[in-house]
Design a protein around this motif. Structure first.
Motif, mmCIF file in Angstrom:
data_model
loop_
_atom_site.group_PDB
_atom_site.id
_atom_site.type_symbol
_atom_site.label_atom_id
_atom_site.label_comp_id
_atom_site.label_asym_id
_atom_site.label_seq_id
_atom_site.Cartn_x
_atom_site.Cartn_y
_atom_site.Cartn_z
ATOM 1 N N ARG A 60 0.798 -1.229 0.000
ATOM 2 C CA ARG A 60 0.000 0.000 0.000
ATOM 3 C C ARG A 60 0.831 1.280 0.000
ATOM 4 O O ARG A 60 0.647 2.131 -0.865
ATOM 5 C CB ARG A 60 -0.998 -0.005 1.162
ATOM 6 N N HIS B 135 -12.961 -2.608 6.192
ATOM 7 C CA HIS B 135 -12.039 -1.814 5.367
ATOM 8 C C HIS B 135 -12.522 -0.376 5.201
ATOM 9 O O HIS B 135 -11.704 0.534 5.125
ATOM 10 C CB HIS B 135 -11.837 -2.489 3.999
ATOM 11 N N VAL B 136 -13.828 -0.185 5.157
ATOM 12 C CA VAL B 136 -14.331 1.195 5.116
ATOM 13 C C VAL B 136 -13.932 1.914 6.405
ATOM 14 O O VAL B 136 -13.469 3.055 6.391
ATOM 15 C CB VAL B 136 -15.868 1.230 4.930
ATOM 16 N N THR C 91 -10.260 2.640 6.445
ATOM 17 C CA THR C 91 -9.996 3.763 5.549
ATOM 18 C C THR C 91 -10.330 5.074 6.248
ATOM 19 O O THR C 91 -9.542 6.027 6.222
ATOM 20 C CB THR C 91 -10.822 3.611 4.246
ATOM 21 N N GLN C 92 -11.488 5.110 6.904
ATOM 22 C CA GLN C 92 -11.863 6.315 7.653
ATOM 23 C C GLN C 92 -10.824 6.662 8.712
ATOM 24 O O GLN C 92 -10.593 7.827 9.021
ATOM 25 C CB GLN C 92 -13.219 6.117 8.337
ATOM 26 N N THR D 42 -9.414 13.909 4.852
ATOM 27 C CA THR D 42 -10.541 14.517 4.160
ATOM 28 C C THR D 42 -10.466 16.012 4.422
ATOM 29 O O THR D 42 -9.782 16.452 5.344
ATOM 30 C CB THR D 42 -11.873 13.928 4.653
ATOM 31 N N GLY E 82 -17.095 9.405 -5.079
ATOM 32 C CA GLY E 82 -16.824 8.005 -4.800
ATOM 33 C C GLY E 82 -17.307 7.161 -5.958
ATOM 34 O O GLY E 82 -17.904 7.676 -6.912
ATOM 35 N N THR F 225 -18.771 -0.076 -2.008
ATOM 36 C CA THR F 225 -17.710 0.933 -1.989
ATOM 37 C C THR F 225 -16.355 0.396 -2.470
ATOM 38 O O THR F 225 -15.891 -0.638 -2.010
ATOM 39 C CB THR F 225 -17.553 1.492 -0.561
ATOM 40 N N THR F 226 -15.718 1.122 -3.381
ATOM 41 C CA THR F 226 -14.396 0.706 -3.865
ATOM 42 C C THR F 226 -13.409 1.862 -3.907
ATOM 43 O O THR F 226 -12.253 1.705 -3.556
ATOM 44 C CB THR F 226 -14.476 0.133 -5.298
ATOM 45 N N ALA G 244 -12.937 6.237 -3.324
ATOM 46 C CA ALA G 244 -13.523 7.458 -2.773
ATOM 47 C C ALA G 244 -12.475 8.557 -2.794
ATOM 48 O O ALA G 244 -11.274 8.285 -2.844
ATOM 49 C CB ALA G 244 -14.040 7.227 -1.360
ATOM 50 N N LEU H 98 -10.058 2.139 -1.708
ATOM 51 C CA LEU H 98 -10.084 1.894 -0.265
ATOM 52 C C LEU H 98 -8.905 1.017 0.123
ATOM 53 O O LEU H 98 -8.369 0.266 -0.705
ATOM 54 C CB LEU H 98 -11.358 1.139 0.137
ATOM 55 N N LEU H 99 -8.529 1.058 1.394
ATOM 56 C CA LEU H 99 -7.499 0.156 1.899
ATOM 57 C C LEU H 99 -7.891 -1.293 1.592
ATOM 58 O O LEU H 99 -9.044 -1.683 1.766
ATOM 59 C CB LEU H 99 -7.368 0.302 3.421
#
Lengths: 583, 583
Positions: free
Chosen positions: A23, B222-223, B226-227, B232, B352, B361-362, B364, B390-391
């Motif tokens: 990554r 993973h979402v 990622t957050q 952001t 996204g 989700t893939t 964003a 995303l990660l």
């Protein structure tokens, strides 16, 4: 290794450490990703993510071609031992070895030489990678491991090889030089073993906890998910100080041979954070690295906190980048806490719990929703509790029949755990595995209580708990309370034989330099801060106290109660009887 | 279902939605967890997590005992269809059905009745749960599904049953009443199928994408990871506005029958956030819920944003709790963006990408490290790009030979994806699965370019791309640029036959009410904001423009280019030729 395609590929995309490694290389190839400072020479080594990845690839080629290391897919491949500090090379081994399907065994070099020999022989390490500063230890045990280990690789910032009694020593930099700078990483089964970490073996020989790629991946992902949702005290306080994300600059202070360096080699790489490696901790190195690399985050133990505060040149450094200092590995003395808060305004107490078998993170202190906005002293009271389980982990405190104890802040039981990253088994030790895995739960051997908000508070190790009359005296709870006194540096409690009660508690206490206190002061403090607040009952108070210069410790800095009990006469000789407490 | 114990338990602790469901119940049993407002009656329904969990347990018992639904462990169990809006009952079905090993099929009730029938029959739904407001649709198709579906359950806030042509209708509340309030959830294999989501079927019949517990668990994790790490724009801006964690109060505005409501039913429950369910979107309901429930986070499409701004009572509500408004599902017109920023100071553009097959989700839009601190206009330029993966997800843009295209902001290719949460296969359609899963990659059919920082920018659907001479004209890129004009409300671009070029682009444009513009103004705007800035080349400019009152859309609000092409004569009749561009 066969490359799989549709359909397995899609449904069972494997959870591999390879994904973590790729990554930052993909996202920030030309950013400095890894900084290592030699703690002896003060020399710096900096690598972009691309440079670091190339070295990992070269190492993978060398492992296979030059050292004959064979990986597995599923099951366990060859074991590769490291006897190394926190350097970029150790971080390279952390990825190259598992990502070819072999198993990394970070040898705990702080164990006794006898235990070091045991773990290397038990793991059947085929190769050992050794740092120059650890070479003398290896030389001392060479004769006892040479029939198991077939190659030794020397890691040093200086070129060439040293004078040594070890024949055919190889040099790391020469080994990887010239190897291809990319590697076609295999799509391993995610259940391939990745690491082997031995317990410290305070009772009996060390046990080797095994971890697969899947387990380490899921550990890391759940730690990140937990960070994404839970409340910590600096939440909302200073513009995202807590939620640093990929902009964090963590210093890996915990040795990478201690239970995956508490998970940092995985978490930081996947997060694409700049990683600062100090070799080993020195006060001056710590301060210099924080200032130069703008380190934001570091976990330290109370002893190191005390060393920092006593450092005469502490004030010469700008440590303002540090926004997350967390304290682990022991209760923080109140005096030390106050001093730290004054000198480091961003300092926050936090607590946590884990063990070798849990990779290690399982429980950590967070605030529940209704506590956000509480005054600092109440928040601190919460944050020194052992904490709440991470997302995705099943943690219970159960009585001897396996039933959860009431959450009443009083009833004690054993902590049992199950979840995606608890070790499946000890390596080559089915009997010892069967002792801890029973009824679908991993039994930690740790005694705790649970408060009405669900917070777990560690009370003791099962084997250390004192049986006094019909009651159990939880010694860790007592120790943590004694250490809250500002005149106390260290404290431990063990049981000593008593004709009436069977056993009664004896407290060993080391006073902080420059402070004076009597044995009775210690019990009085306990009565005021423990009994009066309901944290312990009066009958748990130590009956004897010994003020001593030092308390024996294990290789990881924990109180070595086995050794204390072995030498109990020496401590009883200086102990004094104390009254239950003065009013 | 057999309860497994050591050793499988430990190594293969299954990743199940059951874990998500249990977390808030354990942590915050007596907090309000789920709030539903009936959009017709304005009535509120509030449930603590304990109450919600009890209802889920009761539903699970009823599914098994009263409706004969059988789960599987591994493979796929009975399918249960929902024809429902965003209510607490739909959220109960989201957990009860998969957690007993059955498969949830949220029927997209905005498809044509013909396609609704097709998906129910193709899924072989054994039971359908239908909301009162969706009952007329079901009555209309009843005869076509009655041989497949053996029971229908009616969900309403009003007690009792309605007058209906459907025989033997059951009432949800009566069904679950009296059932036990806990359930011994099975330890399913994590590869048990959990959901079945049909594509909108713009070409051919809808396809049913299948998702296992493992896949949905890993999507969610993973979402969250990622957050936890990415930057952001509001990061650091206002005290953790971005990193709301469990204190967020999300309103689930996206229908739960659209690709798992974009993942919200999983993410919010595991995060223990208070969930606000509006039934379906109404302007007044939106404003009232934000004010009363202190909603912090909501995702909306441009059309809804426009409706909010046009709402005459908008200023009467305190919407100050909203710190995260993200816009998805289409490019945001510049005029709308300016107006939103003025009225909602916390408003942030973000972008996204995802699709039914990716759960969804893939990709964003996030900022890379060096962009933190950039001025707002530069940040906005980044945030309207489709974004970064995303990660943990492998995303590439490849040419026709499967080689990654250069990251030069010009070369276009198809987006291909692989990773832990991409659907393995379409239900009962191996041939259609084989069309999209090739060479170990899922082929999205979307055309994109990649900029020098690695950001993916969607350019078109493969089937919509215009072949003009030897070149490809990416229509989505053109549409997004046209929609940046403040006089434009909607725009789409299709190819029309041309004797010289084979095909040339025709733009259909709907003007914003109160604005005037000519066909030539539109091409001039494109030339200024697209060609001059290097985002498109001059030969991509539309040769004809039609200003129209309306553009046909699909059930999810996307431009229906198939229908446009079917009716092309109607649009060509009002189209005008335009000059390449005035200077």
């Amino acid at each position: 290794m066969e490359h799989r395609t549709y359909p397995e590929y899609s449904s069972q995309y494997p959870l591999l450490l390879t994904t973590f490694m790729k990554r930052p290389v993909r996202l920030y190839p030309d950013d400095i990703g890894v900084v290592y400072r030699n703690h002896l020479t003060s020399e710096y080594f900096r690598f972009t993510w691309r440079q670091w990845y190339r070295r990992v690839s070269q190492l993978a080629h060398a492992l296979e071609k030059k050292l004959g290391i064979a990986g597995a897919s599923g099951g366990i491949g060859d074991r590769v031992g490291t006897m190394a500090l926190n350097t970029h090379r150790h971080l390279e081994l952390y990825y190259a070895v598992p990502c070819i399907g072999a198993t990394l065994h970070p040898v705990n070099v702080r164990l006794s030489p006898e235990h070091v020999v045991y773990t290397i022989r038990h793991a059947q390490d085929k190769v050992i990678f050794v740092d120059d500063s650890v070479l003398p230890l290896l030389e001392g045990i060479y004769d006892q491991v040479k029939d198991t280990v077939r190659a030794f690789v020397y890691m040093s910032d200086k070129p060439g090889l040293p004078q040594t009694t070890i024949p055919d020593l190889l040099a790391y930099e020469e080994l990887i030089a010239g190897e291809p700078e990319d590697y076609d990483w295999p799509w391993l089964s995610e259940d391939t073993n990745a690491t082997l970490c031995y317990t410290t073996g305070t009772t009996g020989q060390p046990k080797g906890a095994t971890f697969t790629h899947r387990q380490l991946y899921l550990l890391t992902l759940h730690v990140m998910a937990t960070q994404a949702v839970v409340n910590t005290p600096d939440f909302d306080a200073q513009g995202g100080g807590n939620r640093l994300g990929e902009n964090a600059v963590p210093m890996l202070n915990t040795p990478m041979f201690h239970i995956h360096g508490w998970g940092a080699p995985f978490l930081t790489v996947f997060s694409a954070q700049k990683i600062v490696l100090p070799g080993t901790f020195t006060v001056q190195g710590f301060c210099e690295l924080v200032e130069r690399e703008r380190v934001t985050s570091v976990g330290i133990v109370p002893t190191i906190a005390a060393m920092l505060l006593d450092y005469k040149d502490f004030h010469k450094y700008d440590l303002g980048s540090l926004v997350r200092i967390s304290i682990g590995g022991g209760a923080l003395p109140l005096g030390l806490k106050t001093k730290l808060e004054k000198l480091m305004p961003n300092f926050r107490v936090s607590s946590g719990y884990g063990m070798t078998e849990t990779a290690p993170t399982t429980v950590a202190s967070f605030l529940k929703k209704h506590m956000v906005g509480w005054p600092k002293d109440r928040v601190d009271d919460v944050m020194v509790k052992t904490g709440l389980p991470l997302l995705g982990l099943d943690v219970e405190v159960v009585d001897e029949q396996g039933r959860p104890v009431p959450h009443d802040d009083r009833s004690v039981g054993e902590i049992v755990i199950r979840g995606p990253w608890v070790t499946q088994q000890y390596f080559r030790a089915p009997d010892r595995t069967g002792e801890v895995w029973r009824d679908g739960w991993f039994h930690t051997g740790d005694i705790a209580k649970v408060d009405t908000d669900g917070y777990i508070v560690i009370a003791d190790r099962i084997k250390d708990v004192i049986r006094s009359g019909a009651e159990m005296v939880p010694t860790v709870l007592l120790e943590n309370l004694i250490q809250m006194a500002d005149f106390v540096l260290e404290a431990t409690v063990v049981g000593v034989p008593d004709p009436t009660w069977g056993e009664v508690p004896l407290a060993l206490v080391v006073l902080r330099p420059g402070f004076a206190a009597s044995e009775q002061d210690i019990v009085d403090f306990l009565a005021r801060h423990g009994v009066d607040s309901g944290k312990i009952t009066r009958w748990m108070l130590p009956k004897r106290v010994a003020i001593v210069d030092e308390i024996p410790k294990t290789s990881v800095g924990k109180y070595n109660k086995k050794l204390v009990r072995d030498q109990i006469d020496r401590f009883l000789a200086v102990a004094r009887d104390v009254a239950p407490a003065r009013d």
